[in-house]
Design a protein around this motif. Structure first.
Motif, short mmCIF file in Angstrom:
data_model
loop_
_atom_site.label_atom_id
_atom_site.label_comp_id
_atom_site.label_asym_id
_atom_site.label_seq_id
_atom_site.Cartn_x
_atom_site.Cartn_y
_atom_site.Cartn_z
N GLN A 71 -8.85 0.18 -58.97
CA GLN A 71 -7.53 -0.25 -59.27
C GLN A 71 -7.07 -1.68 -59.54
OE1 GLN A 71 -5.61 0.89 -55.64
NE2 GLN A 71 -5.57 3.33 -56.23
N GLN A 72 -7.82 -2.82 -58.96
CA GLN A 72 -7.63 -4.03 -59.10
C GLN A 72 -8.17 -4.38 -60.66
OE1 GLN A 72 -9.64 -5.87 -55.98
NE2 GLN A 72 -8.19 -5.85 -54.62
N ILE A 73 -9.42 -3.84 -61.34
CA ILE A 73 -9.82 -3.90 -62.28
C ILE A 73 -8.84 -3.54 -63.60
CG2 ILE A 73 -11.56 -3.51 -63.90
CD1 ILE A 73 -13.59 -3.97 -61.62
N GLU A 74 -8.47 -2.23 -63.16
CA GLU A 74 -7.60 -1.62 -64.16
C GLU A 74 -6.04 -2.34 -64.35
OE1 GLU A 74 -6.25 2.94 -65.42
OE2 GLU A 74 -6.83 2.48 -63.03
N ALA A 75 -5.68 -2.91 -63.30
CA ALA A 75 -4.27 -3.70 -63.22
C ALA A 75 -4.58 -4.84 -63.99
CB ALA A 75 -4.00 -3.46 -61.87
N ASP A 122 -10.41 -1.22 -68.21
CA ASP A 122 -11.15 0.11 -67.68
C ASP A 122 -12.24 -0.19 -66.68
OD1 ASP A 122 -12.34 2.39 -67.49
OD2 ASP A 122 -12.57 3.01 -69.41
N PRO A 123 -12.00 0.23 -65.43
CA PRO A 123 -13.17 0.00 -64.49
C PRO A 123 -14.38 0.66 -64.75
CG PRO A 123 -11.13 1.46 -63.80
CD PRO A 123 -10.73 0.91 -64.99
N ARG A 124 -14.34 1.91 -65.38
CA ARG A 124 -15.75 2.30 -65.86
C ARG A 124 -16.37 1.44 -66.49
NH1 ARG A 124 -12.96 7.55 -68.58
NH2 ARG A 124 -11.92 5.65 -69.39
N THR A 125 -15.90 0.60 -67.49
CA THR A 125 -16.73 -0.42 -68.27
C THR A 125 -17.37 -1.38 -67.37
OG1 THR A 125 -14.91 -0.21 -69.98
CG2 THR A 125 -16.37 -2.25 -69.75
N PHE A 126 -16.79 -1.89 -66.25
CA PHE A 126 -17.24 -2.78 -65.47
C PHE A 126 -18.09 -2.18 -64.50
CE2 PHE A 126 -13.48 -5.26 -66.74
CZ PHE A 126 -14.03 -6.72 -66.54
N ARG A 127 -17.84 -1.09 -63.94
CA ARG A 127 -18.73 -0.17 -63.00
C ARG A 127 -20.01 -0.04 -63.55
NH1 ARG A 127 -17.98 2.98 -58.47
NH2 ARG A 127 -15.82 2.77 -58.61
#
Length: 151
Positions: free
Chosen positions: A32-36, A40-45
């Motif tokens: 949620q923090q990454i998205e905000a 896209d958090p999937r990119t980071f994950r």
């Protein structure tokens, strides 16, 4: 009665310790923090998981692709700017020291610190952020933007 009071006291101490222990964000909160803040958090994950594998395997060529260039690093107390991926090869073991490797490989995704600058590994030894690949920022990659020596 004495046993009940000591049990109650033990429970209160335990609850106090539990409540005063700093909490870590779980993976959903990190997403949620990454998205905000970053995209896209999937990119980071996926990038973080891949980076951790490549660093653990000591694959310096693959690791070089995770870095946003130019990047300035500290090598034996001296500042050095790496302008392109090929520059990392010569200095890889001086930059990715055992301490830095440990920080990257052992970073738990759910314990990442996230702010508008990026995601922080460990105590700030490594930072990764969203880096635009085109002028309109339509394409973004998660890349390492800072590597700092462990003091």
């Amino acid at each position: 009665m004495t046993q009940s009071l000591s049990t109650l006291a033990a429970l209160l101490v335990g609850a106090t310790l539990f409540l005063s222990t700093p909490g870590y964000a779980d993976e959903a909160e990190v997403d949620q923090q990454i998205e905000a803040l970053l995209g896209d958090p999937r990119t980071f994950r996926s990038t973080i998981a891949d980076l951790q594998r490549r660093v653990a395997d000591e694959d310096s060529i693959a690791v070089s692709a995770f870095i946003s260039y130019p990047i300035t690093v500290s090598i034996n107390g001296m500042r050095k700017t790496l302008r392109q991926a090929e520059d990392l090869e010569e200095y890889y073991s001086d930059i990715f020291t055992p301490d830095i490797v440990e920080v990257i490989v052992n970073q738990d995704y759910g314990s990442l610190f996230v702010n508008s600058d990026g995601v922080m590994f460990g105590n700030g030894e490594v930072w990764m952020s969203a880096v635009c690949l085109d002028d309109g920022c339509a394409e973004v990659e998660a890349q390492i933007i800072a590597i700092q020596a462990v003091e």
